[in-house]
Structure formats: structure tokens, C-alpha cells
Design a protein around this motif. Sequence first.
Motif, PDB file in Angstrom:
ATOM      1  N   MET A   1       0.764  -1.245  -0.113  1.00  0.00           N
ATOM      2  CA  MET A   1       0.000  -0.124   0.111  1.00  0.00           C
ATOM      3  C   MET A   1       0.981   1.446   0.024  1.00  0.00           C
ATOM      4  O   MET A   1       2.011   1.231   0.547  1.00  0.00           O
ATOM      5  N   ALA A   2       0.335   2.312  -0.506  1.00  0.00           N
ATOM      6  CA  ALA A   2       1.194   3.432  -0.642  1.00  0.00           C
ATOM      7  C   ALA A   2       1.116   4.070   0.785  1.00  0.00           C
ATOM      8  O   ALA A   2       2.127   4.711   1.298  1.00  0.00           O
ATOM      9  N   GLY A   3       0.053   3.896   1.581  1.00  0.00           N
ATOM     10  CA  GLY A   3       0.219   4.237   3.113  1.00  0.00           C
ATOM     11  C   GLY A   3       0.223   5.623   3.135  1.00  0.00           C
ATOM     12  O   GLY A   3      -0.371   6.423   2.635  1.00  0.00           O
ATOM     13  N   GLN A   4       1.126   6.003   4.211  1.00  0.00           N
ATOM     14  CA  GLN A   4       1.685   7.300   4.466  1.00  0.00           C
ATOM     15  C   GLN A   4       2.147   8.156   3.562  1.00  0.00           C
ATOM     16  O   GLN A   4       2.130   9.527   3.499  1.00  0.00           O
ATOM     17  N   HIS A   5       2.803   7.468   2.554  1.00  0.00           N
ATOM     18  CA  HIS A   5       3.549   8.073   1.537  1.00  0.00           C
ATOM     19  C   HIS A   5       2.569   8.444   0.242  1.00  0.00           C
ATOM     20  O   HIS A   5       3.234   8.691  -0.792  1.00  0.00           O
ATOM     21  N   GLU A   6       1.225   8.376   0.396  1.00  0.00           N
ATOM     22  CA  GLU A   6       0.452   8.162  -0.989  1.00  0.00           C
ATOM     23  C   GLU A   6       0.259   9.921  -1.520  1.00  0.00           C
ATOM     24  O   GLU A   6       0.575  10.121  -2.764  1.00  0.00           O
ATOM     25  N   PRO A   7       0.393  10.701  -0.580  1.00  0.00           N
ATOM     26  CA  PRO A   7       0.357  12.111  -1.010  1.00  0.00           C
ATOM     27  C   PRO A   7       1.862  12.409  -1.933  1.00  0.00           C
ATOM     28  O   PRO A   7       1.732  13.094  -3.219  1.00  0.00           O
ATOM     29  N   GLU A   8       2.915  11.887  -1.318  1.00  0.00           N
ATOM     30  CA  GLU A   8       4.021  12.072  -1.999  1.00  0.00           C
ATOM     31  C   GLU A   8       4.218  11.439  -3.381  1.00  0.00           C
ATOM     32  O   GLU A   8       4.564  11.844  -4.337  1.00  0.00           O
ATOM     33  N   LEU A   9       3.637  10.060  -3.329  1.00  0.00           N
ATOM     34  CA  LEU A   9       3.360   9.275  -4.702  1.00  0.00           C
ATOM     35  C   LEU A   9       2.509  10.154  -5.697  1.00  0.00           C
ATOM     36  O   LEU A   9       2.890  10.046  -6.722  1.00  0.00           O
TER      37      LEU A   9
ATOM     38  N   GLU B   1       3.256   3.496 -10.529  1.00  0.00           N
ATOM     39  CA  GLU B   1       3.376   2.116 -10.437  1.00  0.00           C
ATOM     40  C   GLU B   1       2.909   1.732  -8.960  1.00  0.00           C
ATOM     41  O   GLU B   1       2.253   0.846  -8.555  1.00  0.00           O
ATOM     42  N   ASP B   2       3.713   2.471  -8.107  1.00  0.00           N
ATOM     43  CA  ASP B   2       3.374   1.981  -6.672  1.00  0.00           C
ATOM     44  C   ASP B   2       2.033   2.466  -6.288  1.00  0.00           C
ATOM     45  O   ASP B   2       1.490   1.842  -5.255  1.00  0.00           O
ATOM     46  N   LEU B   3       1.593   3.413  -6.629  1.00  0.00           N
ATOM     47  CA  LEU B   3      -0.074   3.850  -6.712  1.00  0.00           C
ATOM     48  C   LEU B   3      -0.929   2.598  -7.050  1.00  0.00           C
ATOM     49  O   LEU B   3      -1.891   2.285  -6.315  1.00  0.00           O
ATOM     50  N   ARG B   4      -0.645   2.485  -8.232  1.00  0.00           N
ATOM     51  CA  ARG B   4      -1.736   1.524  -8.937  1.00  0.00           C
ATOM     52  C   ARG B   4      -1.467   0.070  -8.451  1.00  0.00           C
ATOM     53  O   ARG B   4      -2.583  -0.616  -8.632  1.00  0.00           O
ATOM     54  N   ARG B   5      -0.575  -0.239  -8.118  1.00  0.00           N
ATOM     55  CA  ARG B   5      -0.410  -2.012  -7.872  1.00  0.00           C
ATOM     56  C   ARG B   5      -1.333  -2.093  -6.857  1.00  0.00           C
ATOM     57  O   ARG B   5      -2.058  -3.358  -6.931  1.00  0.00           O
ATOM     58  N   PRO B   6      -1.394  -1.565  -5.474  1.00  0.00           N
ATOM     59  CA  PRO B   6      -2.339  -2.143  -4.584  1.00  0.00           C
ATOM     60  C   PRO B   6      -3.824  -1.877  -4.843  1.00  0.00           C
ATOM     61  O   PRO B   6      -4.779  -2.644  -4.516  1.00  0.00           O
ATOM     62  N   ALA B   7      -4.140  -1.206  -5.884  1.00  0.00           N
ATOM     63  CA  ALA B   7      -5.471  -0.827  -6.374  1.00  0.00           C
ATOM     64  C   ALA B   7      -5.894  -1.870  -7.520  1.00  0.00           C
ATOM     65  O   ALA B   7      -7.204  -1.654  -7.683  1.00  0.00           O
ATOM     66  N   LEU B   8      -5.084  -2.611  -7.854  1.00  0.00           N
ATOM     67  CA  LEU B   8      -5.223  -3.298  -8.914  1.00  0.00           C
ATOM     68  C   LEU B   8      -6.404  -4.418  -8.680  1.00  0.00           C
ATOM     69  O   LEU B   8      -7.422  -4.503  -9.358  1.00  0.00           O
TER      70      LEU B   8
ATOM     71  N   PRO C   1      -9.999   5.454  -4.462  1.00  0.00           N
ATOM     72  CA  PRO C   1     -11.392   5.753  -4.826  1.00  0.00           C
ATOM     73  C   PRO C   1     -11.199   6.447  -6.311  1.00  0.00           C
ATOM     74  O   PRO C   1     -12.124   6.033  -7.105  1.00  0.00           O
ATOM     75  N   TRP C   2     -10.317   7.107  -6.460  1.00  0.00           N
ATOM     76  CA  TRP C   2     -10.207   7.907  -7.723  1.00  0.00           C
ATOM     77  C   TRP C   2     -10.130   6.965  -8.946  1.00  0.00           C
ATOM     78  O   TRP C   2     -10.678   7.079  -9.912  1.00  0.00           O
ATOM     79  N   PHE C   3      -9.147   5.929  -8.580  1.00  0.00           N
ATOM     80  CA  PHE C   3      -8.862   4.931  -9.932  1.00  0.00           C
ATOM     81  C   PHE C   3     -10.124   4.321  -9.942  1.00  0.00           C
ATOM     82  O   PHE C   3     -10.575   3.788 -10.900  1.00  0.00           O
ATOM     83  N   LEU C   4     -10.771   3.726  -8.779  1.00  0.00           N
ATOM     84  CA  LEU C   4     -11.942   2.816  -8.943  1.00  0.00           C
ATOM     85  C   LEU C   4     -13.112   3.682  -9.659  1.00  0.00           C
ATOM     86  O   LEU C   4     -13.884   3.048 -10.693  1.00  0.00           O
ATOM     87  N   GLY C   5     -13.254   4.718  -9.716  1.00  0.00           N
ATOM     88  CA  GLY C   5     -14.085   5.540 -10.331  1.00  0.00           C
ATOM     89  C   GLY C   5     -13.723   5.585 -12.047  1.00  0.00           C
ATOM     90  O   GLY C   5     -14.786   5.595 -12.688  1.00  0.00           O
ATOM     91  N   ILE C   6     -12.551   5.340 -12.225  1.00  0.00           N
ATOM     92  CA  ILE C   6     -12.182   5.256 -13.638  1.00  0.00           C
ATOM     93  C   ILE C   6     -12.544   4.125 -14.022  1.00  0.00           C
ATOM     94  O   ILE C   6     -13.204   3.748 -15.228  1.00  0.00           O
ATOM     95  N   VAL C   7     -12.477   2.967 -13.192  1.00  0.00           N
ATOM     96  CA  VAL C   7     -12.712   1.702 -13.586  1.00  0.00           C
ATOM     97  C   VAL C   7     -14.441   1.533 -13.852  1.00  0.00           C
ATOM     98  O   VAL C   7     -14.641   0.935 -14.791  1.00  0.00           O
ATOM     99  N   VAL C   8     -15.029   2.157 -13.037  1.00  0.00           N
ATOM    100  CA  VAL C   8     -16.505   2.279 -13.105  1.00  0.00           C
ATOM    101  C   VAL C   8     -16.823   2.763 -14.448  1.00  0.00           C
ATOM    102  O   VAL C   8     -17.614   2.221 -15.367  1.00  0.00           O
ATOM    103  N   ARG C   9     -16.218   3.783 -14.817  1.00  0.00           N
ATOM    104  CA  ARG C   9     -16.511   4.400 -16.106  1.00  0.00           C
ATOM    105  C   ARG C   9     -16.185   3.850 -17.191  1.00  0.00           C
ATOM    106  O   ARG C   9     -16.614   3.379 -18.355  1.00  0.00           O
ATOM    107  N   GLN C  10     -15.097   3.001 -17.235  1.00  0.00           N
ATOM    108  CA  GLN C  10     -14.387   1.946 -18.130  1.00  0.00           C
ATOM    109  C   GLN C  10     -15.544   0.930 -18.294  1.00  0.00           C
ATOM    110  O   GLN C  10     -15.809   0.560 -19.650  1.00  0.00           O
ATOM    111  N   VAL C  11     -15.837   0.459 -17.204  1.00  0.00           N
ATOM    112  CA  VAL C  11     -16.841  -0.487 -17.305  1.00  0.00           C
ATOM    113  C   VAL C  11     -18.270  -0.099 -18.227  1.00  0.00           C
ATOM    114  O   VAL C  11     -18.758  -0.834 -19.089  1.00  0.00           O
ATOM    115  N   ARG C  12     -18.765   0.997 -17.587  1.00  0.00           N
ATOM    116  CA  ARG C  12     -20.042   1.425 -18.316  1.00  0.00           C
ATOM    117  C   ARG C  12     -19.686   1.647 -20.073  1.00  0.00           C
ATOM    118  O   ARG C  12     -20.398   1.495 -20.709  1.00  0.00           O
ATOM    119  N   THR C  13     -18.463   2.103 -20.114  1.00  0.00           N
ATOM    120  CA  THR C  13     -18.113   2.174 -21.562  1.00  0.00           C
ATOM    121  C   THR C  13     -18.257   0.865 -22.226  1.00  0.00           C
ATOM    122  O   THR C  13     -18.800   0.800 -23.498  1.00  0.00           O
TER     123      THR C  13
END
Lengths: 230, 188
Positions: free
Chosen positions: B1-9, B22-29, B73-85
Motif C-alpha cells: 500500500m502506498a500508506g503514509q507516502h501516498e500524497p508524495e507518490l 506504479e506504486d500507486l496503482r499496484r495495490p488498487a489493481l 477511490p479515484w482509480f476505481l471511479g475510472i474503472v467504473v466509467r470504463q466498465v460503463r463504456t
Amino acid sequence: MCAQDRFRDALKRAYDFGPDFPRRGLMADISAALRTRSREETQPRWFVGALAVALGVATIVALIAIPRIGHVSPPRPAAPVPATSEAGVAVILANNHVAYIPPGATKPTWDTTVAPPANLIASQSHAGLGHRIAVSPDRSLIYAIAARDFVGGDRLADCFGTDHPGRLTAESGRQWPVRGPDDRALGRRLGGWGDWEAHRGRPLESRDRRDQQLDRARHEPLGRARSRLR
Amino acid sequence: MAGQHEPELIRRAKAGDTLAYEDLRRPALAPAARLAAVLIGGNTAEAEDAVQEAPVRAWRRIGNLREDALFEPWFLGIVVRQVRTLQAERWWGVVRLPEIIGGRSHPGDQWLEGEDLRRAVARLPRGEREAIVMHFYLDLRLRDVGHALGLSVPAVKSRINRGLKRLRADVSAFEVLACARKTGSVML
């Protein structure tokens, strides 16, 4: 356990895709796709940007150049320089000198001096008749000058230097005779352009003097007039 | 998880650092893949297609992500829109039932189970289904669900409540059928 927790568990059991989902190679595929897309998108963006700039420049150049191109006349074949004047010209020169150059000629066919008073001030074109009108400074004498192409009215060239009077037609349709400058009189303005009176062969000075006498007779007292007549 | 460093990432990713991204998206995959699979109706192959395309879209739009926001959550929103498409492009497609190992519903439970629950979820309106899956299946907070779907928290609650009501109605109807199966009588 509350109802929502039971629903949560039921949902997770219903959608249990197993430990192999998502497959382990998906992350590598995504990384490869990202690299590929980045390469593909970098070049088209640069290309599209350059193309947009080129199109913009071309549009601006076209907007500037097209109006100018519209004014450029196509090349014409060199026309021969006319050796003579194409149409006759009647002009009023200095010192009341009037000359007419007919079409195709280089020298005036007639050249005469109009009657006094001296110093004509205007040469007015009489639209629709083809005549040119010269006005004396006090506007008492009007000289009809031949039109340069002799169309649109009577032939007035005879007015000058001959005994045959011409005929000047006004816009209203009225006509009056005019004569050449040798007769010292062509006409006198009484009102508008349609009210002209011809004075053939009679000096204007005498006419004016007679008019003054008549006016004086109209306005003087009746007794004084009778005594003068006696 | 990006954890505490997520804003920096996030800051580094917005600056063009692909490793940070890549560090951001890996745990969200994995959550993204499961979300896509549920929303698509259990088709894992299509879900992986959607998830494979989503990181590319997210990378293009990483500049829109606030540094103080959460990436998942932001990435999952993109996934939702991709599924809608995907669903809009394949409106003519036949929705295949998921090949998921699951049991039948139990007559005593309040909620449906297994395939019956999947059918009921699939019948939900899209907005209600998305909110319920993100909140109950992915355990996202209501605030994060709202962030992903572009909704306020009250709007998310409203959608979830409406969806649960529909599911309870299905439960009631199914309980009738289940009871009938158990007793061997038809009570229609």
C-alpha cells in the motif's frame, strides 16, 4: 451480526472469484500497455501539435493573402497606345477660348473665343443631353458648347462660327435656340434650367436696359409718368 | 500500500514519475479487478480487459487528481466509467452468468446467496449496483464511494438504501419459492 454484515458476507461469498483472479500477469501487461501507449501518444501529440500550428499559420496567411489576390487583375495583353484621341473633347481654355477635338483627331476642328464677359468660371456637364454648359462669372450668360460626341441632343457645333442657331434642350423638355459667339448672345437665365430665353442677334446690354425702363415705368407714380410722356 | 507516502507518490506521479504511479496503482489493481468483474456480471476476462485499460486512462488524467485525495477511490471511479463504456459498446451482447463457485440460498437467511444474489444484484439499476458493490463488497467508506462516483455522501446513502430495498423484495419473493421447495408445495 447485523443484517448489513450478513449481506456483506453473502455478497463476498457470491462473488468469490478465487485466488487466481486477477491473474498475476495482469500487472506486467498493464505496465507494458502503459509503456506502449506512452510511446504512441507522445509522437502523435507532437505531430498533431505541429500540424495544428502549421494549419493555423496557413489559415492566417490565407486570410491575409486572399483579399489581395482578389484585387490582382489578370495579366492583359499589351494594348496599342492610341495615337489619337478616341473621342472628341470640347474644352474651355483660358481667356474664354473654346476648342473642340473630334474623335480620331489630334487637332481641334474649331477653335474660337466665346463672347465677353471674360473669364468663364464653370464648365458644367448637362447630364442626359451631352452638352457642356459654360457659365459666365455673373451667371448672366450661358454658353452651350458642343458635346464631345455629339449625341444626346441637337448638334450644337453649328452654334459656333455660323449663322445657324442650334437648339438646346433642357431636362424639362423645353427647347430654346442658341447661337454662336459671333452673335454675342446665347441666352439668359431667368429662373430654373427650364426657363431660358433666347436673344438672337441682340446684345444683352440693350435688353437689360429696356427691362430696366419697363420696370421703372411699372413702379413710378402715374402722374409722373404722364408728365414724362407729355 | 502506498500508506503514509501516498500524497508524495501522487505528487511525483503528477510530475511524470512512472515508478511512483506504479506504486500507486499496484495495490488498487485487485480491488479494481474485482469491482469490474462484479459490475460486468462475473465475466473475469472482460473485467481484466477493463482493468487493463483503466490505468492508461488514469495516467492520462493523473493531473486531475488532488494531492490530498486518495488514489484508490479515484482509480476505481475510472474503472467504473470504463466498465460503463464497455457495457455501452456491447449492449447487444448476451450477459453470461458468472462461473462462480457459490451455493444456493438458505431458506432461513435474510439475504440471498450465491447465484440468486448475483441475479438480484445484476437486476439492480446501474447506479445502485455500483454503490452497493463498492460499499459492501470492496468495503469502501461512503465518502470514498461518493468520491469514486462523483456523488455526495447523502446521495450514496440514498442509492444504497434504494438498492437494498430492491434486494429485500427479491429476498421476500425468493423466500416464498424456497419455502415452497422445502415443503414440496407450490405457493404461487
